[in-house]
Design a protein around this motif. Structure first.
Motif, PDB file in Angstrom:
ATOM      1  N   VAL A 105      -6.314 -53.888   1.105  1.00 38.09           N
ATOM      2  CA  VAL A 105      -7.027 -55.118   1.496  1.00 38.09           C
ATOM      3  C   VAL A 105      -7.218 -56.007   0.257  1.00 38.09           C
ATOM      4  O   VAL A 105      -6.989 -57.218   0.297  1.00 38.09           O
ATOM      5  CB  VAL A 105      -8.392 -54.768   2.145  1.00 38.09           C
ATOM      6  N   ALA A 106      -7.597 -55.387  -0.870  1.00 37.51           N
ATOM      7  CA  ALA A 106      -7.770 -56.161  -2.122  1.00 37.51           C
ATOM      8  C   ALA A 106      -6.452 -56.829  -2.501  1.00 37.51           C
ATOM      9  O   ALA A 106      -6.434 -57.973  -2.966  1.00 37.51           O
ATOM     10  CB  ALA A 106      -8.257 -55.251  -3.244  1.00 37.51           C
ATOM     11  N   SER A 107      -5.332 -56.126  -2.281  1.00 37.22           N
ATOM     12  CA  SER A 107      -4.013 -56.688  -2.622  1.00 37.22           C
ATOM     13  C   SER A 107      -3.722 -57.913  -1.766  1.00 37.22           C
ATOM     14  O   SER A 107      -3.233 -58.935  -2.262  1.00 37.22           O
ATOM     15  CB  SER A 107      -2.907 -55.653  -2.398  1.00 37.22           C
ATOM     16  N   ALA A 108      -4.008 -57.793  -0.461  1.00 35.76           N
ATOM     17  CA  ALA A 108      -3.762 -58.933   0.436  1.00 35.76           C
ATOM     18  C   ALA A 108      -4.612 -60.124   0.018  1.00 35.76           C
ATOM     19  O   ALA A 108      -4.134 -61.263  -0.037  1.00 35.76           O
ATOM     20  CB  ALA A 108      -4.081 -58.527   1.874  1.00 35.76           C
ATOM     21  N   LYS A 109      -5.867 -59.864  -0.333  1.00 41.18           N
ATOM     22  CA  LYS A 109      -6.757 -60.975  -0.748  1.00 41.18           C
ATOM     23  C   LYS A 109      -6.232 -61.632  -2.024  1.00 41.18           C
ATOM     24  O   LYS A 109      -6.255 -62.853  -2.166  1.00 41.18           O
ATOM     25  CB  LYS A 109      -8.171 -60.437  -1.013  1.00 41.18           C
ATOM     26  N   ALA A 110      -5.773 -60.799  -2.966  1.00 44.96           N
ATOM     27  CA  ALA A 110      -5.279 -61.337  -4.237  1.00 44.96           C
ATOM     28  C   ALA A 110      -4.043 -62.205  -4.009  1.00 44.96           C
ATOM     29  O   ALA A 110      -3.912 -63.293  -4.564  1.00 44.96           O
ATOM     30  CB  ALA A 110      -4.956 -60.194  -5.192  1.00 44.96           C
ATOM     31  N   GLY A 141      -8.428 -60.170  -5.938  1.00 43.84           N
ATOM     32  CA  GLY A 141      -9.206 -59.790  -4.767  1.00 43.84           C
ATOM     33  C   GLY A 141      -9.862 -58.449  -5.022  1.00 43.84           C
ATOM     34  O   GLY A 141      -9.311 -57.612  -5.746  1.00 43.84           O
ATOM     35  N   THR A 142     -11.042 -58.254  -4.445  1.00 48.57           N
ATOM     36  CA  THR A 142     -11.697 -56.952  -4.601  1.00 48.57           C
ATOM     37  C   THR A 142     -12.069 -56.392  -3.242  1.00 48.57           C
ATOM     38  O   THR A 142     -12.439 -57.133  -2.324  1.00 48.57           O
ATOM     39  CB  THR A 142     -12.993 -57.051  -5.451  1.00 48.57           C
ATOM     40  N   ASP A 143     -11.973 -55.091  -3.129  1.00 44.26           N
ATOM     41  CA  ASP A 143     -12.364 -54.395  -1.908  1.00 44.26           C
ATOM     42  C   ASP A 143     -12.360 -52.902  -2.227  1.00 44.26           C
ATOM     43  O   ASP A 143     -11.695 -52.469  -3.181  1.00 44.26           O
ATOM     44  CB  ASP A 143     -11.359 -54.684  -0.775  1.00 44.26           C
ATOM     45  N   THR A 144     -13.071 -52.124  -1.423  1.00 45.03           N
ATOM     46  CA  THR A 144     -12.999 -50.676  -1.640  1.00 45.03           C
ATOM     47  C   THR A 144     -11.632 -50.149  -1.193  1.00 45.03           C
ATOM     48  O   THR A 144     -11.226 -49.065  -1.582  1.00 45.03           O
ATOM     49  CB  THR A 144     -14.115 -49.935  -0.865  1.00 45.03           C
ATOM     50  N   ASP A 145     -10.916 -50.936  -0.378  1.00 49.86           N
ATOM     51  CA  ASP A 145      -9.558 -50.561   0.045  1.00 49.86           C
ATOM     52  C   ASP A 145      -8.576 -51.397  -0.782  1.00 49.86           C
ATOM     53  O   ASP A 145      -8.572 -52.637  -0.702  1.00 49.86           O
ATOM     54  CB  ASP A 145      -9.429 -50.891   1.547  1.00 49.86           C
ATOM     55  N   ILE A 146      -7.749 -50.734  -1.571  1.00 47.41           N
ATOM     56  CA  ILE A 146      -6.910 -51.527  -2.487  1.00 47.41           C
ATOM     57  C   ILE A 146      -5.792 -52.286  -1.782  1.00 47.41           C
ATOM     58  O   ILE A 146      -5.259 -53.250  -2.326  1.00 47.41           O
ATOM     59  CB  ILE A 146      -6.321 -50.675  -3.645  1.00 47.41           C
TER      60      ILE A 146
END
Ligand code: KIV
Ligand code: ZN
Length: 551
Positions: free
Chosen positions: A527-532, A520-525
């Protein structure tokens, strides 16, 4: 002697055997199309007997790739679509069923020949091995004109017996003879010598193409393959980013660029369009979750970076001082600043096309919406950002559960707490899918990421999506570009809780023991973690649903 070296890509077969590299059928098709566009001559699309899912995926590739006009394919010839089969009638029948629709089908069958494999794995005598080769290659040839035979562990097989086994395969109808260094044991001069001796001593070998298949256990796969080619092999088996069993296979990009860059010395050529290499590497990394090391030759993030003052000074004076290839030749553009907040959908789409991502319609709309949201947070949008955004949209698995909102509290005081809001029912593939609904859960954890993952696990268990919970095997965060406002890219690997790591085998049918990756990618890591994490969970649920459907 012919100067053309065929490129046989096994990313979808040997490559997929790397733990956790499992791809969905849709991703496999996307990779196969990319390989075709790259100019690969033979695509080993999978191992159809491994599971009904694998058979279906190979069949879809055989029905599609090469049948449609693949825009950008350098050669007008469609690629050969190959399936792997053990030397048994059952495997060969399944393999043929899967590849028969291809315009140019090939069966690749194998049987181990080395003493250690004969005695301990097969429990067969030399005579029995030769008889089986004769019978099964003959049977394969009765199904298909194009037959490749591999004596598994040829690198450790007695030369005299290897000649006998290969001669039997030729008599029975094999058209390509592959010489696998299955355990990556040989040294370049030794492997090259094997190829030379085979060429000189096997009756009928002049009617066949000799192929090399090297594993990288000693970091010698590319060197061994080149040594084989210099001694007469005219097919090289490779995988994008060098993925494959254990330390992996020979890297496609390394072989292609060694042959292209040193053409004057080697006098050889391939059909590879090198400008597609970076894009193919990124796609494979994305869909397999196998991160490319920054110093990886040709496609690593640092492959064309110059850090030291002396090198930078040399580069400014003349690029050839420290560069043997131009980044553009492998599709790695030096351009960084491309688009910003005011760029329109058209410019965005055009730039993606230039980068090798011809995105249109709905996918373009979704990717453009993500780009706009990112441009609000980040001033400089680079090519790497664009690729991260578009890959996130294109290679997202079927979403049984998706992120709708997230809040965390963390720091050095109090307990890290996460509240997640998830939406379920986006994809009704499995029996267990919940109705379209919103679920909110708050959890504490050892840190904010742990708290988020626990909250996701609780929702997944409560709605019956995945009652056992998943075990996190690997978690990495990287920055897509430099700068404080960079996009963070998170990769995870998970499997169903309580499974034994030793039992991992991506070719088994029991999906509960497979490793799944997500990113997952996001400027907030966070949020990126949750997406991943959700992306890995969704893959696991989708694979289980497909398995239940096939049963
Ligand atoms: O490494 C190996 O021996 C193989 C064969 C199936 C060709 O992958
Ligand atoms: Zn292999």
């Amino acid at each position: 002697m012919n100067d053309y070296v065929r490129i046989f890509d096994t990313t979808l077969r040997d490559g997929e055997q790397s733990p956790g590299a499992t791809m969905t059928s849709k991703e496999k098709l996307e990779v196969a199309k990319t390989l075709s566009r790259l100019g690969v001559d033979i695509i080993e699309a999978g191992f159809p007997a491994a599971s009904p899912d694998d058979l279906r995926a190979v069949k879809t590739i055989a029905e599609t790739v090469g049948r449609e006009q693949v825009i950008g394919r350098p050669s007008s010839e469609p690629p050969t679509i190959c399936g792997l089969a053990r030397a048994t009638k059952g495997d060969l029948d399944k393999c043929w069923e899967a590849i028969a629709p291809a315009q140019k089908p090939r069966i690749h069958t194998f049987l181990a020949t080395s003493p250690i494999h004969r005695e301990h794995k097969l429990r067969m005598s030399k005579a029995e091995v030769v008889a089986r080769i004769r019978e099964m290659v003959g049977y394969a040839r009765s199904l298909c004109e194009d037959i490749e035979f591999s004596p598994e562990d040829a690198g450790r097989t007695e030369m005299e017996f290897l000649y006998e086994a290969l001669a039997a395969a030729i008599e029975a109808g094999a058209t390509t003879l592959n010489i696998p260094d299955t355990v990556g044991y040989t040294l370049p001069h030794e492997y090259g010598e094997r190829i030379r001796l085979i060429k000189e001593n096997v009756p009928g070998i002049e009617r066949c193409v000799i192929s090399v298949h090297c594993h990288d256990d000693l970091g010698l796969a590319t060197a061994n393959s080149l040594s084989g080619v210099l001694n007469g092999a005219r097919q090289v088996e490779v995988a994008i980013n060098g993925i494959g069993e254990r330390a992996g296979n020979t890297s496609l990009e390394e072989i292609a660029m060694a042959i292209q860059t040193r053409r004057a010395l080697l006098g050889l050529r391939t059909g590879i369009d090198s400008t597609q290499l970076t894009r193919a590497s990124r796609l494979v990394s994305k869909v397999t979750g196998m991160v490319v090391q920054p110093n990886k030759a040709i496609v690593g993030a640092n492959a064309f970076a110059h850090e030291s003052g002396i090198h930078q000074d040399g580069m400014l004076k003349n690029e050839e001082t420290y560069e043997i290839m131009r980044p553009e030749t492998v599709g790695a553009s030096r351009t960084h600043l491309v688009l910003g907040k005011h760029s329109g959908r058209h410019a965005f789409g055009a730039r993606l096309g230039e980068l090798g991502y011809p995105v249109e319609g709905d996918n373009l709309d979704k990717a453009f919406a993500r780009f706009k949201a990112l441009a609000d947070k980040k001033k400089r949008i680079t090519d790497a950002d664009l690729i991260a955004v578009v890959s996130d949209e294109l290679y997202r698995p079927v979403e049984h559960l998706r992120l709708d909102g997230l809040q965390v509290a963390c720091g050095s005081m109090g307990l890290p707490t996460a509240t997640v809001r998830l939406r379920s029912g986006g994809a009704k593939v499995g029996e267990n899918d919940a109705e379209d609904a919103i679920h909110v859960r708050a959890c504490v954890g050892t840190g904010p990421v742990d708290a988020v993952f626990k909250a996701i696990d609780e929702v997944a268990a409560e709605i019956g999506l995945h009652p056992d919970g998943v075990e996190l095997l690997e978690y990495t965060v990287t920055s897509v570009t430099e700068g404080i406002d960079a996009l963070g890219e998170v990769s995870v690997r998970v499997r169903s809780r309580g499974e034994d790591e030793d039992q991992l085998n991506p070719q088994r049918e029991d999906t509960s023991q497979r490793v799944y990756h997500g990113h997952g990618t996001d400027t907030d890591i966070i949020v990126a973690s949750a997406k991943a994490y959700l992306s890995a969970l969704n893959r696991l649920v989708a694979a289980r649903a497909a398995q239940q459907k096939a049963a």
